[in-house]
Design an enzyme around this catalytic site. Structure first.
Site, PDB file in Angstrom:
ATOM      1  N   HIS A   1      53.895  39.536  40.694  1.00 42.76           N
ATOM      2  CA  HIS A   1      52.876  38.517  40.956  1.00 42.76           C
ATOM      3  C   HIS A   1      53.260  37.202  40.307  1.00 42.76           C
ATOM      4  O   HIS A   1      53.994  37.175  39.317  1.00 42.76           O
ATOM      5  CB  HIS A   1      51.508  38.983  40.442  1.00 42.76           C
ATOM      6  CG  HIS A   1      51.539  39.462  39.028  1.00 42.76           C
ATOM      7  ND1 HIS A   1      51.925  40.742  38.687  1.00 42.76           N
ATOM      8  CD2 HIS A   1      51.274  38.834  37.870  1.00 42.76           C
ATOM      9  CE1 HIS A   1      51.874  40.876  37.370  1.00 42.76           C
ATOM     10  NE2 HIS A   1      51.491  39.728  36.853  1.00 42.76           N
ATOM     11  N   PHE A   2      52.728  36.141  40.863  1.00 40.73           N
ATOM     12  CA  PHE A   2      52.959  34.797  40.343  1.00 40.73           C
ATOM     13  C   PHE A   2      51.618  34.238  39.875  1.00 40.73           C
ATOM     14  O   PHE A   2      50.649  34.230  40.630  1.00 40.73           O
ATOM     15  CB  PHE A   2      53.594  33.903  41.420  1.00 40.73           C
ATOM     16  CG  PHE A   2      54.956  34.415  41.787  1.00 40.73           C
ATOM     17  CD1 PHE A   2      56.091  33.936  41.142  1.00 40.73           C
ATOM     18  CD2 PHE A   2      55.106  35.438  42.713  1.00 40.73           C
ATOM     19  CE1 PHE A   2      57.339  34.453  41.423  1.00 40.73           C
ATOM     20  CE2 PHE A   2      56.358  35.959  43.003  1.00 40.73           C
ATOM     21  CZ  PHE A   2      57.480  35.473  42.359  1.00 40.73           C
ATOM     22  N   HIS A   3      51.591  33.802  38.621  1.00 43.37           N
ATOM     23  CA  HIS A   3      50.393  33.182  38.066  1.00 43.37           C
ATOM     24  C   HIS A   3      50.412  31.694  38.397  1.00 43.37           C
ATOM     25  O   HIS A   3      51.390  31.003  38.067  1.00 43.37           O
ATOM     26  CB  HIS A   3      50.385  33.298  36.536  1.00 43.37           C
ATOM     27  CG  HIS A   3      50.272  34.683  35.997  1.00 43.37           C
ATOM     28  ND1 HIS A   3      49.068  35.236  35.612  1.00 43.37           N
ATOM     29  CD2 HIS A   3      51.206  35.634  35.735  1.00 43.37           C
ATOM     30  CE1 HIS A   3      49.266  36.460  35.149  1.00 43.37           C
ATOM     31  NE2 HIS A   3      50.563  36.730  35.210  1.00 43.37           N
TER      32      HIS A   3
ATOM     33  N   ASN B   1      56.032  36.993  35.172  1.00 36.74           N
ATOM     34  CA  ASN B   1      56.496  37.834  34.068  1.00 36.74           C
ATOM     35  C   ASN B   1      57.194  39.075  34.611  1.00 36.74           C
ATOM     36  O   ASN B   1      56.680  39.721  35.531  1.00 36.74           O
ATOM     37  CB  ASN B   1      55.300  38.252  33.203  1.00 36.74           C
ATOM     38  CG  ASN B   1      54.576  37.056  32.612  1.00 36.74           C
ATOM     39  OD1 ASN B   1      55.190  36.026  32.333  1.00 36.74           O
ATOM     40  ND2 ASN B   1      53.278  37.171  32.423  1.00 36.74           N
TER      41      ASN B   1
ATOM     42  N   ASP C   1      42.664  35.477  39.176  1.00 38.17           N
ATOM     43  CA  ASP C   1      42.950  36.395  38.072  1.00 38.17           C
ATOM     44  C   ASP C   1      41.645  36.635  37.316  1.00 38.17           C
ATOM     45  O   ASP C   1      40.910  35.694  36.998  1.00 38.17           O
ATOM     46  CB  ASP C   1      44.006  35.772  37.139  1.00 38.17           C
ATOM     47  CG  ASP C   1      44.511  36.772  36.114  1.00 38.17           C
ATOM     48  OD1 ASP C   1      45.710  37.059  36.111  1.00 38.17           O
ATOM     49  OD2 ASP C   1      43.695  37.269  35.284  1.00 38.17           O
ATOM     50  N   ILE C   2      41.380  37.912  37.050  1.00 39.93           N
ATOM     51  CA  ILE C   2      40.120  38.287  36.406  1.00 39.93           C
ATOM     52  C   ILE C   2      39.969  37.589  35.047  1.00 39.93           C
ATOM     53  O   ILE C   2      38.851  37.278  34.626  1.00 39.93           O
ATOM     54  CB  ILE C   2      40.027  39.844  36.270  1.00 39.93           C
ATOM     55  CG1 ILE C   2      38.596  40.296  36.122  1.00 39.93           C
ATOM     56  CG2 ILE C   2      40.909  40.366  35.175  1.00 39.93           C
ATOM     57  CD1 ILE C   2      37.851  40.312  37.415  1.00 39.93           C
TER      58      ILE C   2
ATOM     59  N   GLN D   1      54.644  41.276  31.085  1.00 40.30           N
ATOM     60  CA  GLN D   1      54.145  41.856  32.334  1.00 40.30           C
ATOM     61  C   GLN D   1      53.273  43.064  32.001  1.00 40.30           C
ATOM     62  O   GLN D   1      53.685  43.944  31.231  1.00 40.30           O
ATOM     63  CB  GLN D   1      55.303  42.280  33.255  1.00 40.30           C
ATOM     64  CG  GLN D   1      54.813  42.758  34.618  1.00 40.30           C
ATOM     65  CD  GLN D   1      55.942  43.085  35.589  1.00 40.30           C
ATOM     66  OE1 GLN D   1      57.109  43.136  35.206  1.00 40.30           O
ATOM     67  NE2 GLN D   1      55.591  43.312  36.843  1.00 40.30           N
TER      68      GLN D   1
END
Ligand code: 5GP
Ligand code: ZN
Length: 144
Positions: free
Chosen positions: A102-104, A89, A32-33, A96
């Site tokens: 997506h899954f963090h 989210n 993740d950026i 979100q």
């Protein structure tokens, strides 16, 4: 399958670069950026689905099955990682911001690193009848 206007679909196609840590036919995992904590990784299906509500059982199996292996690699990448939150989210109110599911994977380093999640305890506002009413409404809406 993919959406031309979606930033994560562009990452899948390689039109936007990413620091990919795992990839196969079904999922892509990349940093993740924002790096909420060091090692913060996103796992996305390689098909455009906006959120969890759009998954069928088959897609869920294909995506979820891969998360533990990626989570273990992230954990093992740094001896300071002692825990991990996995967060998904769904909807703007639920934080979100990118509407490709997506899954963090958020590695945790201590109880005062840069990540917080608050589960408020409202149980003093509920009695047996209130729990049962909510329980029944959910049961009534389960798909066959
Ligand atoms: P959400 O808020 O939708 O749950 O999470 C979206 C995440 O995508 C955010 O944590 C944000 O930092 C990340 N993100 C947004 N744009 C990019 C990008 O272009 N590349 C990468 N690697 N992550 C991004
Ligand atoms: Zn997409």
């Amino acid at each position: 399958m993919l959406d031309d206007n979606c930033i994560f679909c562009k990452i899948i196609k390689g039109e936007i670069p990413s620091y990919t840590v795992y990839e196969d036919d079904e999922v892509k995992a990349f940093l993740d950026i924002s790096q909420g904590t060091p090692g913060h990784t996103l796992v996305i299906p390689k098909t455009h689905v906006p959120d969890i509500f759009a998954y069928d059982e088959d897609l869920a199996q294909r995506v979820f099955a891969r998360i533990p292996k990626i989570a273990r690699a992230v954990r093992d990448s740094n001896p300071d990682i002692i825990a991990m939150n996995i967060v998904n989210n769904n909807g703007e109110v639920a934080y979100q911001s990118v509407f490709h599911s997506h899954f963090h994977l958020v590695p945790r380093y201590s109880d005062h690193d840069d990540f917080k999640m608050i589960f408020k305890d409202n149980s003093n506002q509920y009695n047996d009848a209130a729990y049962q009413q909510i329980q029944q409404h959910i049961i009534d809406h389960l798909e066959a």
